[in-house]
Motif scaffolding. Structure first.
Motif, mmCIF file in Angstrom:
data_model
loop_
_atom_site.group_PDB
_atom_site.id
_atom_site.type_symbol
_atom_site.label_atom_id
_atom_site.label_comp_id
_atom_site.label_asym_id
_atom_site.label_seq_id
_atom_site.Cartn_x
_atom_site.Cartn_y
_atom_site.Cartn_z
ATOM 1 N N LEU A 45 19.755 -18.680 -41.966
ATOM 2 C CA LEU A 45 19.678 -20.089 -42.328
ATOM 3 C C LEU A 45 20.078 -21.012 -41.180
ATOM 4 O O LEU A 45 19.416 -22.029 -40.932
ATOM 5 N N VAL A 46 21.158 -20.690 -40.471
ATOM 6 C CA VAL A 46 21.658 -21.596 -39.428
ATOM 7 C C VAL A 46 20.585 -21.903 -38.380
ATOM 8 O O VAL A 46 20.346 -23.075 -38.053
ATOM 9 N N PRO A 47 19.897 -20.897 -37.807
ATOM 10 C CA PRO A 47 18.854 -21.230 -36.831
ATOM 11 C C PRO A 47 17.731 -22.081 -37.413
ATOM 12 O O PRO A 47 17.172 -22.938 -36.716
ATOM 13 N N ALA A 48 17.405 -21.873 -38.701
ATOM 14 C CA ALA A 48 16.347 -22.674 -39.311
ATOM 15 C C ALA A 48 16.774 -24.126 -39.450
ATOM 16 O O ALA A 48 15.970 -25.045 -39.250
ATOM 17 N N ALA A 72 26.679 -29.472 -47.366
ATOM 18 C CA ALA A 72 27.313 -28.179 -47.111
ATOM 19 C C ALA A 72 26.592 -27.096 -47.902
ATOM 20 O O ALA A 72 26.219 -27.302 -49.061
ATOM 21 N N TYR A 73 26.376 -25.973 -47.253
ATOM 22 C CA TYR A 73 25.816 -24.799 -47.920
ATOM 23 C C TYR A 73 26.951 -23.837 -48.263
ATOM 24 O O TYR A 73 27.838 -23.585 -47.444
ATOM 25 N N LEU A 81 16.010 -22.909 -49.103
ATOM 26 C CA LEU A 81 17.327 -23.484 -48.833
ATOM 27 C C LEU A 81 17.218 -24.721 -47.937
ATOM 28 O O LEU A 81 17.899 -25.725 -48.159
ATOM 29 N N VAL A 82 16.379 -24.642 -46.921
ATOM 30 C CA VAL A 82 16.190 -25.790 -46.031
ATOM 31 C C VAL A 82 15.438 -26.905 -46.754
ATOM 32 O O VAL A 82 15.770 -28.092 -46.642
ATOM 33 N N GLY A 83 14.437 -26.537 -47.534
ATOM 34 C CA GLY A 83 13.574 -27.525 -48.168
ATOM 35 C C GLY A 83 14.273 -28.420 -49.169
ATOM 36 O O GLY A 83 13.928 -29.606 -49.296
ATOM 37 N N ASP A 107 9.381 -22.666 -62.601
ATOM 38 C CA ASP A 107 9.012 -22.840 -61.192
ATOM 39 C C ASP A 107 9.086 -24.298 -60.742
ATOM 40 O O ASP A 107 8.363 -24.724 -59.840
ATOM 41 N N THR A 108 10.003 -25.064 -61.330
ATOM 42 C CA THR A 108 10.151 -26.480 -60.973
ATOM 43 C C THR A 108 10.411 -26.674 -59.487
ATOM 44 O O THR A 108 10.087 -27.727 -58.924
ATOM 45 N N VAL A 109 11.004 -25.684 -58.834
ATOM 46 C CA VAL A 109 11.326 -25.818 -57.415
ATOM 47 C C VAL A 109 10.089 -26.153 -56.589
ATOM 48 O O VAL A 109 10.183 -26.794 -55.526
ATOM 49 N N ARG A 110 8.904 -25.768 -57.064
ATOM 50 C CA ARG A 110 7.675 -26.022 -56.298
ATOM 51 C C ARG A 110 7.349 -27.510 -56.211
ATOM 52 O O ARG A 110 6.564 -27.916 -55.360
ATOM 53 N N GLU A 111 7.962 -28.325 -57.075
ATOM 54 C CA GLU A 111 7.775 -29.764 -56.973
ATOM 55 C C GLU A 111 8.541 -30.347 -55.791
ATOM 56 O O GLU A 111 8.258 -31.456 -55.344
ATOM 57 N N VAL A 112 9.518 -29.593 -55.285
ATOM 58 C CA VAL A 112 10.332 -30.042 -54.154
ATOM 59 C C VAL A 112 9.948 -29.305 -52.873
ATOM 60 O O VAL A 112 9.814 -29.908 -51.805
ATOM 61 N N VAL A 113 9.767 -27.994 -52.980
ATOM 62 C CA VAL A 113 9.408 -27.166 -51.826
ATOM 63 C C VAL A 113 8.175 -26.366 -52.219
ATOM 64 O O VAL A 113 8.272 -25.378 -52.948
#
Length: 305
Positions: free
Chosen positions: A16-19, A64-65, A184-186, A272-278
């Motif tokens: 995650l950090v490099p992304a 913060a993650y 996570l980034v999205g 699958d609501t996450v697909r509305e954001v990412v």
């Protein structure tokens, strides 16, 4: 955006950090031993078991993650609950605008394993400090050095015949490490002050026997699956697994026991609501396995001349 990653030196954190850095964020990589951290971002000292250490790490951060767990301890539910509460309180005091948490799939109405129940309890504990929490609930993350993946891969690689208990028929929706990081980034794109819980998974819904069989085929092995009608949740089976699997897989006994107990619960995306954001198409299981194997091959030391 200034972002703290708690658990930066762990399996998901190291990807995650490099992304996040590549996406243009300033990243603080929180670890107990910043002098040993060798990844991107700025290493900072912090330990979720020591609440006083969190203030400086979180100071000035926008987000913060939280990628921390204590599965390698016998009393992980108690430790994880205390750590999540302390982190949420410290984030609130520091003025953090959002916490992103990697939790676990599983229907809350089911008789969840201690591991999955603890993962979901931590969602609420993190929010008690007043910071909105975005939770991504996932099942098995397939990637080199991931504990669940190492168990699967080593079982197939070291045992020509596998005695598969009733959990072999349990449904799961594994997700590739790269896709987990993409989610996570999205979700940082969320700008309001609401709390969200998303379910994420890969393209395939499989039984654990399918996962083992497909790894065997991909690696060109011949593995025989022998069903045995003994639930792994029984005490004799759990004790046998906790003693034998660490020797075969390199994963510690407490983590193995927690993960095996969770294999009795279906962990499948129902929303699958996450697909509305990412919005993207996650890779299938076979491609996730091939990626993990390639990363493992690259990680091996070169043979001596």
């Amino acid at each position: 955006m200034l972002i703290l990653v708690a658990g930066a030196s762990g399996f998901v954190g190291r990807a995650l950090v490099p992304a996040l850095v590549e996406a243009g964020h300033d990243v603080r990589a929180m670890t107990r031993r910043p002098d040993r951290y060798d990844g991107p971002g700025t290493p900072v000292a912090g330990d979720v078991d020591d609440p006083r250490s969190l203030d400086d790490a979180l100071d000035g951060c926008d987000a913060a993650y939280y990628l921390v767990h204590s599965l390698d301890h016998r009393d992980f539910p108690r430790r994880d609950a205390a750590a999540a509460r302390a982190f949420g309180d410290a984030a609130g005091a520091a003025g953090v605008r959002r916490i992103v948490y990697l939790g676990g799939l599983g229907d809350p109405s089911d008789d969840l394993s201690p591991h999955l129940r603890s993962r979901q309890e931590c969602e609420g504990l993190l929010a008690l400090g007043g910071v909105p929490v975005t939770t991504l609930r996932a099942g098995i993350v397939i990637g080199h050095r991931g504990a669940s993946w190492e168990i699967i891969h080593n079982l197939v690689g070291k045992l020509p015949a596998l005695l598969v208990p009733q959990w072999g028929r349990t449904l799961t929706q594994p997700i590739a490490l790269a896709d987990m990081v993409r989610y996570l980034v999205g979700v940082l794109a969320i700008e309001d002050r609401e709390t969200y819980t998303f379910q994420v998974g890969g393209a395939d819904v499989l039984r654990y026997t399918d996962m083992l069989s497909r790894v065997s085929v991909i690696e060109g092995r011949t593995s025989i699956m022998l069903p045995v009608w003994l639930p792994f949740g029984t005490r004799p089976a759990a004790l046998a697994a906790s003693e034998a699997l660490p020797l075969l897989t390199g994963v510690d006994r407490h983590t193995v026991r927690a993960l095996i107990a969770s294999m009795g619960n279906d962990v499948v995306v129902r929303d699958d609501t996450v697909r509305e954001v990412v919005s993207f198409d996650p890779m299938g299981y076979d491609d996730a396995v091939l990626t993990a194997l390639r990363d493992r091959a690259r990680d091996r030391p070169a043979p001596h001349a």
